[in-house]
Design a protein around this motif. Structure first.
Motif, PDB file in Angstrom:
ATOM      1  N   ILE A   1       0.843  -1.197   0.000  1.00 20.97           N
ATOM      2  CA  ILE A   1       0.000   0.000   0.000  1.00 20.97           C
ATOM      3  C   ILE A   1       0.875   1.243   0.000  1.00 20.97           C
ATOM      4  N   SER A   2       1.918   1.227   0.822  1.00 20.66           N
ATOM      5  CA  SER A   2       2.824   2.373   0.881  1.00 20.66           C
ATOM      6  C   SER A   2       3.501   2.610  -0.458  1.00 20.66           C
ATOM      7  N   ALA A   3       3.962   1.547  -1.089  1.00 21.09           N
ATOM      8  CA  ALA A   3       4.608   1.680  -2.394  1.00 21.09           C
ATOM      9  C   ALA A   3       3.618   2.189  -3.437  1.00 21.09           C
ATOM     10  N   TYR A   4       2.377   1.703  -3.363  1.00 16.71           N
ATOM     11  CA  TYR A   4       1.348   2.159  -4.294  1.00 16.71           C
ATOM     12  C   TYR A   4       1.109   3.652  -4.130  1.00 16.71           C
ATOM     13  N   LEU A   5       0.973   4.097  -2.875  1.00 10.57           N
ATOM     14  CA  LEU A   5       0.733   5.513  -2.626  1.00 10.57           C
ATOM     15  C   LEU A   5       1.930   6.372  -3.028  1.00 10.57           C
ATOM     16  N   MET A   6       3.144   5.866  -2.824  1.00 12.90           N
ATOM     17  CA  MET A   6       4.333   6.618  -3.235  1.00 12.90           C
ATOM     18  C   MET A   6       4.363   6.783  -4.748  1.00 12.90           C
TER      19      MET A   6
ATOM     20  N   TYR B   1       1.785   6.718  -6.713  1.00 15.29           N
ATOM     21  CA  TYR B   1       0.688   7.619  -7.069  1.00 15.29           C
ATOM     22  C   TYR B   1       1.083   9.072  -6.823  1.00 15.29           C
ATOM     23  N   LEU B   2       1.700   9.331  -5.681  1.00 17.53           N
ATOM     24  CA  LEU B   2       2.127  10.700  -5.359  1.00 17.53           C
ATOM     25  C   LEU B   2       3.224  11.195  -6.303  1.00 17.53           C
ATOM     26  N   ALA B   3       3.960  10.277  -6.884  1.00 15.50           N
ATOM     27  CA  ALA B   3       5.007  10.649  -7.835  1.00 15.50           C
ATOM     28  C   ALA B   3       4.438  10.972  -9.212  1.00 15.50           C
ATOM     29  N   GLY B   4       3.122  10.802  -9.392  1.00 12.95           N
ATOM     30  CA  GLY B   4       2.496  11.172 -10.646  1.00 12.95           C
ATOM     31  C   GLY B   4       1.990  10.007 -11.468  1.00 12.95           C
ATOM     32  N   ASN B   5       2.164   8.784 -10.996  1.00 14.24           N
ATOM     33  CA  ASN B   5       1.683   7.609 -11.708  1.00 14.24           C
ATOM     34  C   ASN B   5       0.268   7.299 -11.221  1.00 14.24           C
ATOM     35  N   SER B   6      -0.727   7.601 -12.044  1.00 12.61           N
ATOM     36  CA  SER B   6      -2.122   7.449 -11.607  1.00 12.61           C
ATOM     37  C   SER B   6      -2.583   5.999 -11.532  1.00 12.61           C
ATOM     38  N   SER B   7      -1.879   5.084 -12.190  1.00 10.25           N
ATOM     39  CA  SER B   7      -2.221   3.660 -12.080  1.00 10.25           C
ATOM     40  C   SER B   7      -0.932   2.834 -12.030  1.00 10.25           C
ATOM     41  N   PRO B   8      -0.328   2.736 -10.856  1.00  9.89           N
ATOM     42  CA  PRO B   8       0.912   1.973 -10.712  1.00  9.89           C
ATOM     43  C   PRO B   8       0.729   0.497 -11.041  1.00  9.89           C
ATOM     44  N   THR B   9       1.737  -0.087 -11.640  1.00  7.49           N
ATOM     45  CA  THR B   9       1.721  -1.502 -12.007  1.00  7.49           C
ATOM     46  C   THR B   9       2.569  -2.301 -11.028  1.00  7.49           C
TER      47      THR B   9
END
Length: 114
Positions: A4-9, A11-19
């Motif tokens: 979850i933390s990696a996903y949010l990081m 997302y905050l970096a500008g990736n709206s749908s992290p893979t």
């Protein structure tokens, strides 16, 4: 939690749908072990959903979770309720002072430098 933390990081970096690859890159950069099954489960549950809605939903669920340490929270909440809430807060402060004196007696008359 690390996924979850990696996903949010991401997302905050500008990736709206992290893979999965994005999360793997983030987690490997700090030396985390990766469980692909758990990561894929997270990604399947959040795919196509708005992050702000997910956070809002999580806050609602988290608000119903009881958390310990009710003594200070109750004393702090009483004055906010209004009226005669000042007395319990004063009693809580007196109890804290008594505990501090007891802790100072733990050295049993010895000092570290005696």
């Amino acid at each position: 939690m690390k996924f979850i933390s990696a996903y949010l990081m991401a997302y905050l970096a500008g990736n709206s749908s992290p893979t999965a690859e994005d999360l793997t890159t983030i987690l490997e950069s700090v030396g985390c072990e990766i469980d692909n099954a758990k990561m894929e489960l997270l990604l399947s549950q959040v795919s196509g959903k708005d992050i702000t809605e997910l956070i809002a939903c999580g806050r609602e669920k988290f608000a119903s979770v009881p958390s310990g340490g009710g003594g200070v929270a109750v004393a702090a909440a009483a004055p906010a309720a209004g009226g005669a809430g000042g007395a319990p807060a004063a009693e809580a402060k007196k109890e804290d002072k008594v505990e501090e004196k007891e802790e100072s007696d733990d050295d049993m008359g010895f000092s570290l430098f005696d």
